[in-house]
Design a protein around this motif. Sequence first.
Motif, PDB file in Angstrom:
ATOM      1  N   ASN A  27       0.811  -1.208   0.000  1.00 46.50           N
ATOM      2  CA  ASN A  27       0.000   0.000   0.000  1.00 46.50           C
ATOM      3  C   ASN A  27       0.851   1.268   0.000  1.00 46.50           C
ATOM      4  N   ASN A  28       2.038   1.207   0.559  1.00 43.62           N
ATOM      5  CA  ASN A  28       2.945   2.350   0.513  1.00 43.62           C
ATOM      6  C   ASN A  28       3.328   2.677  -0.924  1.00 43.62           C
ATOM      7  N   GLU A  29       3.481   1.639  -1.746  1.00 46.70           N
ATOM      8  CA  GLU A  29       3.808   1.857  -3.154  1.00 46.70           C
ATOM      9  C   GLU A  29       2.667   2.557  -3.887  1.00 46.70           C
ATOM     10  N   LEU A  30       1.433   2.296  -3.461  1.00 50.07           N
ATOM     11  CA  LEU A  30       0.262   2.899  -4.101  1.00 50.07           C
ATOM     12  C   LEU A  30      -0.040   4.293  -3.561  1.00 50.07           C
ATOM     13  N   THR A  31      -0.017   4.434  -2.239  1.00 49.41           N
ATOM     14  CA  THR A  31      -0.328   5.726  -1.597  1.00 49.41           C
ATOM     15  C   THR A  31       0.616   5.959  -0.423  1.00 49.41           C
ATOM     16  N   PRO A  32       1.828   6.417  -0.715  1.00 46.96           N
ATOM     17  CA  PRO A  32       2.823   6.592   0.347  1.00 46.96           C
ATOM     18  C   PRO A  32       2.408   7.580   1.433  1.00 46.96           C
ATOM     19  N   GLU A  33       1.570   8.551   1.093  1.00 47.39           N
ATOM     20  CA  GLU A  33       1.148   9.518   2.102  1.00 47.39           C
ATOM     21  C   GLU A  33       0.226   8.873   3.149  1.00 47.39           C
ATOM     22  N   ASP A  34      -0.490   7.811   2.774  1.00 50.42           N
ATOM     23  CA  ASP A  34      -1.367   7.109   3.707  1.00 50.42           C
ATOM     24  C   ASP A  34      -0.678   5.949   4.413  1.00 50.42           C
ATOM     25  N   PHE A  35       0.395   5.457   3.835  1.00 45.59           N
ATOM     26  CA  PHE A  35       1.118   4.310   4.381  1.00 45.59           C
ATOM     27  C   PHE A  35       2.612   4.630   4.464  1.00 45.59           C
ATOM     28  N   PRO A  36       2.990   5.540   5.368  1.00 48.03           N
ATOM     29  CA  PRO A  36       4.406   5.916   5.480  1.00 48.03           C
ATOM     30  C   PRO A  36       5.239   4.749   6.021  1.00 48.03           C
ATOM     31  N   ASP A  95       7.457  11.091  18.242  1.00 52.25           N
ATOM     32  CA  ASP A  95       6.347  11.393  19.147  1.00 52.25           C
ATOM     33  C   ASP A  95       5.067  10.636  18.779  1.00 52.25           C
ATOM     34  N   ASN A  96       5.122   9.802  17.733  1.00 52.72           N
ATOM     35  CA  ASN A  96       3.962   9.028  17.311  1.00 52.72           C
ATOM     36  C   ASN A  96       4.343   7.576  16.983  1.00 52.72           C
ATOM     37  N   ALA A  97       5.414   7.091  17.590  1.00 57.70           N
ATOM     38  CA  ALA A  97       5.906   5.745  17.294  1.00 57.70           C
ATOM     39  C   ALA A  97       4.888   4.665  17.672  1.00 57.70           C
ATOM     40  N   GLY A  98       3.996   4.959  18.603  1.00 59.27           N
ATOM     41  CA  GLY A  98       2.958   4.002  18.988  1.00 59.27           C
ATOM     42  C   GLY A  98       1.951   3.739  17.885  1.00 59.27           C
ATOM     43  N   ALA A  99       1.995   4.558  16.844  1.00 55.92           N
ATOM     44  CA  ALA A  99       1.077   4.363  15.720  1.00 55.92           C
ATOM     45  C   ALA A  99       1.291   3.003  15.063  1.00 55.92           C
ATOM     46  N   TRP A 100       2.510   2.460  15.119  1.00 54.05           N
ATOM     47  CA  TRP A 100       2.738   1.134  14.531  1.00 54.05           C
ATOM     48  C   TRP A 100       1.882   0.083  15.224  1.00 54.05           C
ATOM     49  N   ALA A 101       1.829   0.130  16.541  1.00 51.37           N
ATOM     50  CA  ALA A 101       1.011  -0.843  17.277  1.00 51.37           C
ATOM     51  C   ALA A 101      -0.458  -0.663  16.921  1.00 51.37           C
ATOM     52  N   GLU A 102      -0.913   0.587  16.822  1.00 49.96           N
ATOM     53  CA  GLU A 102      -2.300   0.846  16.458  1.00 49.96           C
ATOM     54  C   GLU A 102      -2.606   0.310  15.063  1.00 49.96           C
ATOM     55  N   GLN A 103      -1.717   0.557  14.117  1.00 50.18           N
ATOM     56  CA  GLN A 103      -1.934   0.092  12.745  1.00 50.18           C
ATOM     57  C   GLN A 103      -1.951  -1.424  12.674  1.00 50.18           C
ATOM     58  N   PHE A 104      -1.044  -2.074  13.414  1.00 46.22           N
ATOM     59  CA  PHE A 104      -1.007  -3.528  13.416  1.00 46.22           C
ATOM     60  C   PHE A 104      -2.297  -4.099  14.003  1.00 46.22           C
TER      61      PHE A 104
END
Length: 126
Positions: free
Chosen positions: A93-102, A108-117
Motif C-alpha cells: 500500500n505504501n507503493e500505491l499511496t505513500p502519504e497514507d502508508f508511510p 512522538d507518534n511511534a505508537g502508531a505502529w502498534a495501532e496500525q497492526f
Amino acid sequence: MPYFADENGAIYHITADGAHNYPTTLASVLVKDGVVTLVNKEGQATADYKLWQSLTALAASIEPEGDGSVSLDDAVAELHTEIERFKAYWIKNNELTPEDFPLRFPADNAGAWAEQFLFFFDSDDE
C-alpha cells in the motif's frame, strides 16, 4: 528472506533478486505469488511449495501440536506470521499511496505502529 521446505523437510532460502540455495542440478526454481515451483530439466513443473517470509512461520507450519494445545513458541510463531503479513500489506500500500502508508512515523507518534497492526489484525485486509 523468504524460505521454503521440500517434501524431505530440507529448508532453502530465496533472496529478493531470485538467488537461492536449492541444488540447480535437481531443478530450476521459479517464484510467483508466494509459491515456489520446481522445474526439471525437461521444463516440467515437478512440485510447488509455499514461500514463507520467516523461518518461524515455516517451522510453525510443519510442527503442529497433536493435542490442539498452543505453546508459547506456537503463539509467537503465529504472531510473527501475522506481523510479516502486515508488513507485506503495508509495503504494497505504501507503493500505491505513500502519504497514507508511510514507512516511518515520527518519534512522538511511534505508537502508531502498534495501532496500525492491531487495526490490520482485527480487519480482513490482506
